[in-house]
Design a protein around this motif. Structure first.
Motif, PDB file in Angstrom:
ATOM      1  N   TYR A 416       0.723  -1.103  -0.017  1.00 27.18           N
ATOM      2  CA  TYR A 416      -0.081  -0.176  -0.026  1.00 27.18           C
ATOM      3  C   TYR A 416       0.804   1.416  -0.065  1.00 27.18           C
ATOM      4  N   GLN A 417       0.645   2.265  -1.090  1.00 26.07           N
ATOM      5  CA  GLN A 417       1.454   3.434  -1.071  1.00 26.07           C
ATOM      6  C   GLN A 417       0.653   4.290  -0.217  1.00 26.07           C
ATOM      7  N   THR A 420      -0.596   7.854  -1.821  1.00 28.85           N
ATOM      8  CA  THR A 420      -1.677   7.722  -3.114  1.00 28.85           C
ATOM      9  C   THR A 420      -2.801   6.908  -2.652  1.00 28.85           C
ATOM     10  N   LYS A 422      -2.735   3.868  -3.259  1.00 33.41           N
ATOM     11  CA  LYS A 422      -2.882   2.769  -4.253  1.00 33.41           C
ATOM     12  C   LYS A 422      -2.319   1.091  -3.555  1.00 33.41           C
ATOM     13  N   SER A 423      -2.932   0.232  -3.950  1.00 34.04           N
ATOM     14  CA  SER A 423      -2.522  -1.093  -3.251  1.00 34.04           C
ATOM     15  C   SER A 423      -2.275  -1.879  -4.845  1.00 34.04           C
ATOM     16  N   GLU A 424      -1.229  -2.820  -4.433  1.00 33.47           N
ATOM     17  CA  GLU A 424      -0.847  -3.844  -5.572  1.00 33.47           C
ATOM     18  C   GLU A 424      -0.532  -5.018  -4.894  1.00 33.47           C
TER      19      GLU A 424
END
Length: 705
Positions: A416-417, A420, A422-424
């Motif tokens: 998790y960033q 931002t 955003k998850s990857e």
């Protein structure tokens, strides 16, 4: 000759023979009875199996051998037992990796290649070179010595880790130089219920009790916790007592040094609910300052920022809230609210200098990111409905990790960033299980007093509600512990073989906050059992299953749940698995740390009313002659020093003596194992192969589809 009458007579005779066979109990191993009575408020209570409380006596050891042989002989005749074991091994055999964490100049992570007894700790340097740092499979020949806790100092040049032998809560601590992997100082012994928290390069804080003088090490009462500081380069005998003992008697003490190394925090408690909190400013060398005293609420320090302290508490907020105070005056009258209480219970993690609020709505997690002012940054988008762990990290982190799972989704780790949102995907488990083939639905049913209870029911697509589906009803209901959805290889095998797995979120847990928890404690404890019984009735009424195909399962406090349910309602289910259960409610507080469970249970010495209430549901004391109990496998371990095996020994012996039908009563005793944590993969597979195969066999299934 009237052939019709003869046929009817033969049918009746045949029915009588079958019926009488079902009433013939098995010939169980002999268990002697002694004359022993205890008196509570003028009421005499017989305890003929008191001798089984002595786990070190030769009589008990011989009895254990006889019961093990009997159980093994019965399980051996199940035709598909080995098939189930192999299914478990095959599905279990996939690589498992943890989220990484950075310490000093190395990144560490745990990995299990598939069927290794214990996980292995690896590390990777800044050049990408990866090596094994700590292999707990080498701690013992059988893989039954496990890694309990591990703690690095801030620089990462020292590590201390605790190990458990045979599952015992009594641990040892070993100290290593992380560069050379050579041991520093002697091994610290007799550590129990302890964190390990470093102060620079000086040493670390830990907690323990004096070894019990009465009873065995596994069952003797442990009552006064102590916090020590171990200075590197010295012996354990020189360790300094920081708090606890006779001058400050508390059953539980936990010490933590904050990330900035400025504060020492000690949480003190006498029960599993309610705590005091003390803080010491190490920089300014103050004495301990009380943040809160008494045991009416729960408070924990979650973060610091210079002189500012951030606390998570249920004081004046049953679902918990985040408050802020200062070291100069940290008492409750100065607390300022940062994140207020909401309708959903709150847990809190920190990382990257943000707060991550983890809310639970109907036993499913929701995550929100807040800044230090308590302002909402964003709702974190999760992969679906389920439970998460993670979102923890240091203040300078730019990315955090979390894992997501539910009953039909194997654990997936996400990166998790923080800035931002955003998850990857970082790692997806490559297990041979397709979630698309399964259903996991949440329903709400009504308990006997009108309370609405959520329950998640999981099964393979295509199953029809015929009332003949093998079903496991699993529950816990205590200690403010919430049952959130998670994937399990064992449950996957159960569902692959046509089974239904149902989990009600009954009172006594924390799914709806402190009020939900308190609705299932002491003289409200029967709410928990009624909720569980109502769950079973819902499943049967809606034709998911029927009595002939239902099994009850629970461990520890959940073992009490199963024991109480099967004695209150022996007609509810075909099979019962009370695992490592608290089953003698009149004496549970006499062993190890049992007295600390009194907030949940009360004790038989509290009052006549409390004694009578405990006696009215105590599983051991509510087994009656002339009753047909479910086919039962009582599960325990010989090194369980949390819920001592005497509970299971006495309950199993009493059931065997009074069972009034053919349904077997087995006592499964795991060797070199404790309450559950740290067991080897082989032990877990063996136990669950026995559990699944016994359940299906007792439901009348002769072979797998």
């Amino acid at each position: 000759m009237n052939y019709k009458k003869i046929w009817v007579a033969m049918a009746v005779l045949s029915s009588i023979i079958v019926s009488s066979q079902n009433l013939i109990p098995l010939k169980y191993p002999e268990t002697k009875k002694i004359k022993h009575q205890d008196t509570y408020f003028g009421v005499k209570i017989s305890d003929p199996y008191r001798w089984l409380e002595n786990d070190q006596s030769e009589d008990t050891k011989e009895w254990v051998k006889r019961e093990l042989n009997f159980t093994h002989a019965y399980l051996e005749k199940i035709p598909f037992r080995e098939q189930i074991r192999q299914q478990l091994l095959d599905l279990w055999n996939y690589e498992k990796i943890s989220a990484p964490f950075k310490i000093g100049k190395h990144t560490y992570f745990y990995k299990n290649e598939g069927l290794q007894s214990q996980n292995v700790l690896y590390r990777r340097d800044d050049k990408g070179i990866t090596e094994i740092f700590l292999d707990s499979n080498k701690f013992s020949n059988r893989g039954t010595t496990s890694l309990s806790k591990i703690s690095f100092n801030k620089k990462g040049n020292w590590v201390a880790y605790s190990i458990s032998e045979g599952g015992s809560d009594w641990n040892s601590i070993i100290i290593l130089d992380t560069e050379t992997k050579k041991q520093k100082d002697d091994t610290l012994k007799d550590i129990k219920f302890s964190a390990i928290s470093w102060l620079g390069d000086e040493g670390f804080y830990y907690s323990s009790y004096d070894k019990p003088k009465e009873g065995s090490v596994l069952s003797g009462l442990t009552d006064q916790h102590k916090v020590y500081f171990h200075k590197l380069g010295t012996s354990q005998a020189q360790d300094k007592l920081i708090m606890g003992g006779k001058k400050f008697p508390r059953r539980y003490l936990k010490a933590d040094v904050t990330e900035d190394q400025r504060y020492l925090i000690i949480s003190a408690a006498n029960a599993t609910n309610g705590n005091e909190l003390y803080i010491k400013d190490l920089k300014n060398k103050t004495d301990f300052i009380p943040i809160i005293t008494g045991f009416e609420s729960n408070v924990s320090l979650v973060d610091t920022d210079g002189d500012d302290l951030y606390l998570l508490t249920d004081k004046d907020a049953p679902n918990r809230r985040l408050v802020k105070t200062t070291i100069s005056k940290p008492t409750p009258d100065t607390w300022k609210e940062v994140i207020p209480e909401s309708q959903e219970p709150l847990d809190l993690k920190t990382g990257g200098d943000y707060f991550f609020a983890i809310y639970m709505k109907d036993a499913v997690d929701i995550v929100r990111q807040y800044n230090k002012k308590g302002e909402l940054v964003r709702d974190v988008i999760l992969p679906g409905k389920g439970s998460i762990t993670g979102f923890s990290g240091k203040k300078d982190e730019t990315a955090l990790y979390y894992s997501f799972t539910n009953y039909i989704t194997p654990k997936t780790i996400f990166k998790y960033q923080i800035e931002t949102g955003k998850s990857e995907i970082y790692h997806r488990a490559k297990v041979n299980f397709n979630p698309e083939d399964y259903v996991s639905e949440q329903v709400f049913y009504t308990s006997d007093d009108g309370t609405k209870i959520p329950m998640t029911i999981s099964y393979k697509k295509g199953i029809k509600r015929t009332g003949e589906n093998p079903t496991i009803l699993y529950g816990y209901g205590g200690f403010n512990i919430s049952l959130k959805p998670r994937f399990s290889v064992v449950n996957a095998i159960w569902m692959q073989n046509g089974g239904i797995y149902a989990v009600p979120n009954i009172r006594g847990g924390g799914e709806y906050g402190k009020k939900w928890y308190d609705a299932g404690v002491q003289q409200r404890k029967k709410n928990v059992f009624h909720d569980f019984i109502a769950a079973g009735e819902y499943l049967q009424r809606n034709n998911y299953t029927s009595k002939a195909y239902m099994a009850l399962l629970g461990r520890s406090n959940g073992g009490l749940l199963v024991g109480a349910t099967m004695t209150m309602r022996p007609d509810l289910a075909r099979v019962a698995f009370p695992g490592v259960g608290v089953l003698d409610m009149l004496r549970y507080h006499k062993f190890t740390a049992g007295a600390g469970w009194s907030y949940d249970y009360g004790t038989a010495e509290d009052s006549k009313a409390m004694f009578e209430y405990l006696k009215s549901y105590s599983p051991l004391h509510n087994i009656n002659r002339g009753t047909c109990y479910p086919s039962t496998m009582v599960i325990t371990s010989d090194h369980d020093d949390r819920v001592v095996p005497a509970h299971s020994f006495k309950f199993g012996a009493e059931l065997q003596a009074k069972q009034d039908c053919k349904n077997p009563i087995l006592i499964r005793i795991e060797k070199d194992a404790g309450h559950g944590a740290g067991r080897s993969v082989q032990q877990i597979v063996a136990e669950n192969a026995d559990l699944i195969s016994f359940a299906l066999y007792e439901m009348g299934i002769q072979k797998l589809k």
